[in-house]
Write an enzyme that holds these catalytic residues in place. Structure first.
Site, PDB file in Angstrom:
ATOM      1  N   GLY A   1     -50.953 -16.341 -21.106  1.00  0.00           N
ATOM      2  CA  GLY A   1     -52.353 -16.249 -20.701  1.00  0.00           C
ATOM      3  C   GLY A   1     -52.505 -16.821 -19.306  1.00  0.00           C
ATOM      4  O   GLY A   1     -52.710 -16.094 -18.337  1.00  0.00           O
TER       5      GLY A   1
ATOM      6  N   THR B   1     -61.573  -9.053 -25.089  1.00  0.00           N
ATOM      7  CA  THR B   1     -63.009  -8.935 -25.367  1.00  0.00           C
ATOM      8  C   THR B   1     -63.402  -7.453 -25.333  1.00  0.00           C
ATOM      9  O   THR B   1     -62.952  -6.726 -24.437  1.00  0.00           O
ATOM     10  CB  THR B   1     -63.815  -9.730 -24.311  1.00  0.00           C
ATOM     11  OG1 THR B   1     -63.375 -11.085 -24.355  1.00  0.00           O
ATOM     12  CG2 THR B   1     -65.311  -9.653 -24.572  1.00  0.00           C
TER      13      THR B   1
ATOM     14  N   GLU C   1     -65.098 -12.605 -11.958  1.00  0.00           N
ATOM     15  CA  GLU C   1     -65.119 -13.061 -13.357  1.00  0.00           C
ATOM     16  C   GLU C   1     -65.418 -14.562 -13.421  1.00  0.00           C
ATOM     17  O   GLU C   1     -66.242 -15.020 -14.219  1.00  0.00           O
ATOM     18  CB  GLU C   1     -63.748 -12.753 -13.992  1.00  0.00           C
ATOM     19  CG  GLU C   1     -63.603 -13.299 -15.379  1.00  0.00           C
ATOM     20  CD  GLU C   1     -62.346 -12.803 -16.109  1.00  0.00           C
ATOM     21  OE1 GLU C   1     -61.656 -11.905 -15.598  1.00  0.00           O
ATOM     22  OE2 GLU C   1     -62.078 -13.326 -17.202  1.00  0.00           O
TER      23      GLU C   1
ATOM     24  N   GLY D   1     -59.264 -18.269 -17.095  1.00  0.00           N
ATOM     25  CA  GLY D   1     -58.520 -19.311 -16.365  1.00  0.00           C
ATOM     26  C   GLY D   1     -59.011 -20.672 -16.810  1.00  0.00           C
ATOM     27  O   GLY D   1     -60.202 -20.967 -16.721  1.00  0.00           O
TER      28      GLY D   1
ATOM     29  N   GLU E   1     -57.392 -26.508 -16.250  1.00  0.00           N
ATOM     30  CA  GLU E   1     -56.134 -27.000 -15.661  1.00  0.00           C
ATOM     31  C   GLU E   1     -55.648 -26.020 -14.580  1.00  0.00           C
ATOM     32  O   GLU E   1     -55.168 -26.439 -13.520  1.00  0.00           O
ATOM     33  CB  GLU E   1     -55.052 -27.165 -16.748  1.00  0.00           C
ATOM     34  CG  GLU E   1     -55.295 -28.305 -17.722  1.00  0.00           C
ATOM     35  CD  GLU E   1     -56.404 -28.015 -18.736  1.00  0.00           C
ATOM     36  OE1 GLU E   1     -56.671 -26.825 -19.013  1.00  0.00           O
ATOM     37  OE2 GLU E   1     -57.012 -28.975 -19.236  1.00  0.00           O
TER      38      GLU E   1
HETATM   39  C1  LIG Z   1     -62.744 -15.638 -26.760  1.00  0.00           C
HETATM   40  C2  LIG Z   1     -61.748 -15.261 -25.708  1.00  0.00           C
HETATM   41  C3  LIG Z   1     -61.921 -14.100 -24.979  1.00  0.00           C
HETATM   42  C4  LIG Z   1     -60.979 -13.708 -24.035  1.00  0.00           C
HETATM   43  N1  LIG Z   1     -61.125 -12.504 -23.382  1.00  0.00           N
HETATM   44  C5  LIG Z   1     -60.102 -12.054 -22.611  1.00  0.00           C
HETATM   45  C6  LIG Z   1     -60.139 -10.712 -22.091  1.00  0.00           C
HETATM   46  O1  LIG Z   1     -61.111  -9.963 -22.279  1.00  0.00           O
HETATM   47  N2  LIG Z   1     -59.073 -10.273 -21.379  1.00  0.00           N
HETATM   48  C7  LIG Z   1     -57.973 -11.067 -21.139  1.00  0.00           C
HETATM   49  O2  LIG Z   1     -57.047 -10.604 -20.473  1.00  0.00           O
HETATM   50  N3  LIG Z   1     -57.912 -12.331 -21.622  1.00  0.00           N
HETATM   51  C8  LIG Z   1     -58.942 -12.827 -22.356  1.00  0.00           C
HETATM   52  N4  LIG Z   1     -58.881 -14.107 -22.879  1.00  0.00           N
HETATM   53  C9  LIG Z   1     -57.690 -14.914 -22.637  1.00  0.00           C
HETATM   54  C10 LIG Z   1     -57.910 -16.110 -21.719  1.00  0.00           C
HETATM   55  O3  LIG Z   1     -58.039 -15.697 -20.397  1.00  0.00           O
HETATM   56  C11 LIG Z   1     -56.737 -17.060 -21.967  1.00  0.00           C
HETATM   57  O4  LIG Z   1     -56.935 -17.640 -23.258  1.00  0.00           O
HETATM   58  C12 LIG Z   1     -56.615 -18.135 -20.915  1.00  0.00           C
HETATM   59  O5  LIG Z   1     -56.253 -17.590 -19.689  1.00  0.00           O
HETATM   60  C13 LIG Z   1     -55.583 -19.197 -21.322  1.00  0.00           C
HETATM   61  O6  LIG Z   1     -54.377 -18.618 -21.704  1.00  0.00           O
HETATM   62  P1  LIG Z   1     -53.682 -18.991 -23.109  1.00  0.00           P
HETATM   63  O7  LIG Z   1     -54.720 -18.914 -24.155  1.00  0.00           O
HETATM   64  O8  LIG Z   1     -52.484 -18.149 -23.259  1.00  0.00           O
HETATM   65  O9  LIG Z   1     -53.286 -20.514 -22.956  1.00  0.00           O
HETATM   66  P2  LIG Z   1     -51.871 -21.040 -22.383  1.00  0.00           P
HETATM   67  O10 LIG Z   1     -51.582 -20.389 -21.091  1.00  0.00           O
HETATM   68  O11 LIG Z   1     -50.878 -20.979 -23.459  1.00  0.00           O
HETATM   69  O12 LIG Z   1     -52.254 -22.579 -22.115  1.00  0.00           O
HETATM   70  C14 LIG Z   1     -52.310 -23.555 -23.140  1.00  0.00           C
HETATM   71  C15 LIG Z   1     -52.737 -24.871 -22.495  1.00  0.00           C
HETATM   72  O13 LIG Z   1     -51.759 -25.246 -21.507  1.00  0.00           O
HETATM   73  C16 LIG Z   1     -52.404 -25.468 -20.285  1.00  0.00           C
HETATM   74  N5  LIG Z   1     -51.563 -25.055 -19.159  1.00  0.00           N
HETATM   75  C17 LIG Z   1     -50.958 -23.847 -18.947  1.00  0.00           C
HETATM   76  N6  LIG Z   1     -50.331 -23.844 -17.777  1.00  0.00           N
HETATM   77  C18 LIG Z   1     -50.524 -25.068 -17.225  1.00  0.00           C
HETATM   78  C19 LIG Z   1     -50.136 -25.700 -16.001  1.00  0.00           C
HETATM   79  N7  LIG Z   1     -49.446 -25.026 -15.056  1.00  0.00           N
HETATM   80  N8  LIG Z   1     -50.520 -26.982 -15.777  1.00  0.00           N
HETATM   81  C20 LIG Z   1     -51.254 -27.654 -16.699  1.00  0.00           C
HETATM   82  N9  LIG Z   1     -51.655 -27.122 -17.846  1.00  0.00           N
HETATM   83  C21 LIG Z   1     -51.305 -25.844 -18.105  1.00  0.00           C
HETATM   84  C22 LIG Z   1     -53.667 -24.618 -20.326  1.00  0.00           C
HETATM   85  O14 LIG Z   1     -54.634 -25.075 -19.393  1.00  0.00           O
HETATM   86  C23 LIG Z   1     -54.079 -24.787 -21.774  1.00  0.00           C
HETATM   87  O15 LIG Z   1     -54.799 -25.967 -21.917  1.00  0.00           O
HETATM   88  C24 LIG Z   1     -59.864 -14.539 -23.771  1.00  0.00           C
HETATM   89  C25 LIG Z   1     -59.698 -15.737 -24.495  1.00  0.00           C
HETATM   90  C26 LIG Z   1     -60.608 -16.092 -25.453  1.00  0.00           C
HETATM   91  C27 LIG Z   1     -60.378 -17.358 -26.238  1.00  0.00           C
END
Ligand SMILES: Cc1cc2nc3c(=O)[nH]c(=O)nc-3n(C[C@H](O)[C@H](O)[C@H](O)COP(=O)(O)OP(=O)(O)OC[C@H]3O[C@@H](n4cnc5c(N)ncnc54)[C@H](O)[C@@H]3O)c2cc1C
Length: 381
Positions: free
Chosen positions: A133, A160, A243, A365, A368
């Protein structure tokens, strides 16, 4: 709210929006939250009213307005009291579609953007995957060339509008590993091999559908490539700006909405012989929050102003998303607390708003990642 930025014509638009939200959204949101979906016609009605295309050029069916119209749209949607429906509409107008306007060919705009702005086709943005993500450069869904087509294989997560989107602005790997091998394509969901794997049930934003999707040997024509091949990472980062900006705008408006509601509630609710609002601890708490909201508003308006004038706004947009997003969670927590037990019940809108707010520091995004971007931008990352 007439400011240096919102002119009279924006305020006329805002009034139409406010009436529409009060009539077409607010009365139904409890029903939609329970159903975990809202009717498709809402997109259509928003399109007919010109809300989805307010800031788009007329040649794609928009009204030719600047991005302040989109800001007014984001602010007024908050009055629905349902972040789920607001997010679905924001994806349609400000997340999945702006990049088509920026890069699309005439044919791509006619086939995807024009019907999306009318509300005839539902749009989704497909970047995140089950395995990545935050780390966008690690996208694994592939698009391999075969004759004049691409064959797409992989999976997307958290999408979404994903259970019923007609098309997806989709991030795919067309080249080598890393950020230099990504592209964006327009993907019609009636393509053979595409499947909605599951609908994801969430802590909040219930009225908005969120899906995991799979792509198995999905064949689309290469003419659905957006812009240039292997430039997708830059396009995604470009698209993130709008966004994140709408997220910040809505976070500020949501904070103000919660504070206003809470001041009303605490002026009516009494304990120990006086309204809760008359306890100095709460008045001071609200004074602090009001000050922080004002600061977040002007930081965000500064970012919108730069964005409207097509200046580099990455730093200001990132700061706005970070600051307003973290603030929204603090505001919701304090406002729920000031409601006491009723704050934790379904009987007052604050409980849903508190739940829904939790997404803001994750979606589009995380906080963090905002700090990572800022530390690089400010020269020490
Ligand atoms: C309800 C909902 C709707 C969404 N809608 C969309 C959509 O329409 N399209 C789409 O493409 N995505 C969508 N998303 C995805 C969203 O953009 C991601 O959840 C988000 O970017 C975080 O990615 P992840 O969930 O994989 O977390 P991860 O990347 O696995 O991160 C987990 C944790 O680690 C932390 N972390 C990661 N990298 C670092 C770093 N370098 N330094 C410090 N901390 C770090 C993060 O901040 C987080 O706290 C949606 C998410 C939700 C929950």
């Amino acid at each position: 709210m007439l400011t240096t930025f919102f002119r009279e014509e924006h305020e006329i638009f805002r009034k139409t929006l406010r009436d529409w939200v009060a009539k077409e959204l607010a009365p139904y949101v409890n029903e939609w939250e329970k159903a975990e979906l809202f009717p498709r016609e809402v997109f259509k009605k928003a399109g007919e009213m010109g809300f989805l295309g307010a800031s788009y050029p007329e040649d794609v069916g928009g009204s030719g307005g600047d991005w302040w119209y989109t800001a007014a749209w984001g602010e007024e949607l908050v009055r629905s009291g349902c972040a789920g429906v607001n997010m679905a509409l924001a994806v349609q107008s400000t997340m999945a579609t702006p990049i088509i306007n920026e890069l699309g060919t005439r044919e791509q705009k006619d086939e995807f953007l024009v019907p999306a702005l009318k509300g005839d086709k539902i749009a989704a943005l497909g970047v995140s995957e089950p395995g990545c993500g935050s780390d966008v450069a690690s996208v694994r869904t592939t698009a391999k060339k075969d004759g004049s087509d691409y064959i797409i294989n992989g999976a997307k997560c958290w999408i979404t509008n994903g259970t019923r989107a007609d098309f997806i602005t989709l991030a795919v790997r067309t080249g080598a590993e890393g950020f230099g091998g990504l592209s964006l394509v327009l993907f019609p969901t009636d393509t053979k091999g595409f499947k909605v794997t599951r609908k994801i049930h969430k802590a909040g934003n219930h009225a908005s559908d969120t899906a995991e999707l799979s792509f198995e040997d999905c064949r689309i024509p290469q003419r659905y490539l957006l812009g240039e091949e292997n430039q997708g990472f830059y396009y995604i980062m470009m698209n993130f700006q709008g966004e994140r900006l709408i997220a910040a705008v809505q976070a500020v408006a949501g904070s103000q909405w919660a504070l206003d509601n809470t001041i009303r509630y605490t002026s009516e609710r009494s304990a120990f012989g006086r309204p809760i609002l008359k306890f100095q601890v709460w008045r001071h708490q609200f004074a602090e929050l009001a000050t922080e909201i004002e600061a977040a508003r002007w930081l965000t308006y500064r970012a919108v102003d730069l964005f409207v004038r097509k200046q580099d706004a990455v730093k200001e947009i990132t700061m706005s998303k970070l600051f307003a997003g973290e603030l929204l969670n603090r505001v919701m927590d304090r406002c729920l607390q000031a409601h006491g037990g009723f704050g934790y019940s379904d009987e007052f809108p604050i409980s849903r708003a508190w739940r829904d707010a939790r997404l803001i520091t994750i979606g589009g995004g995380t906080s963090e990642i905002m700090k990572e971007i800022l530390s690089k931008r400010l020269g020490w990352g």
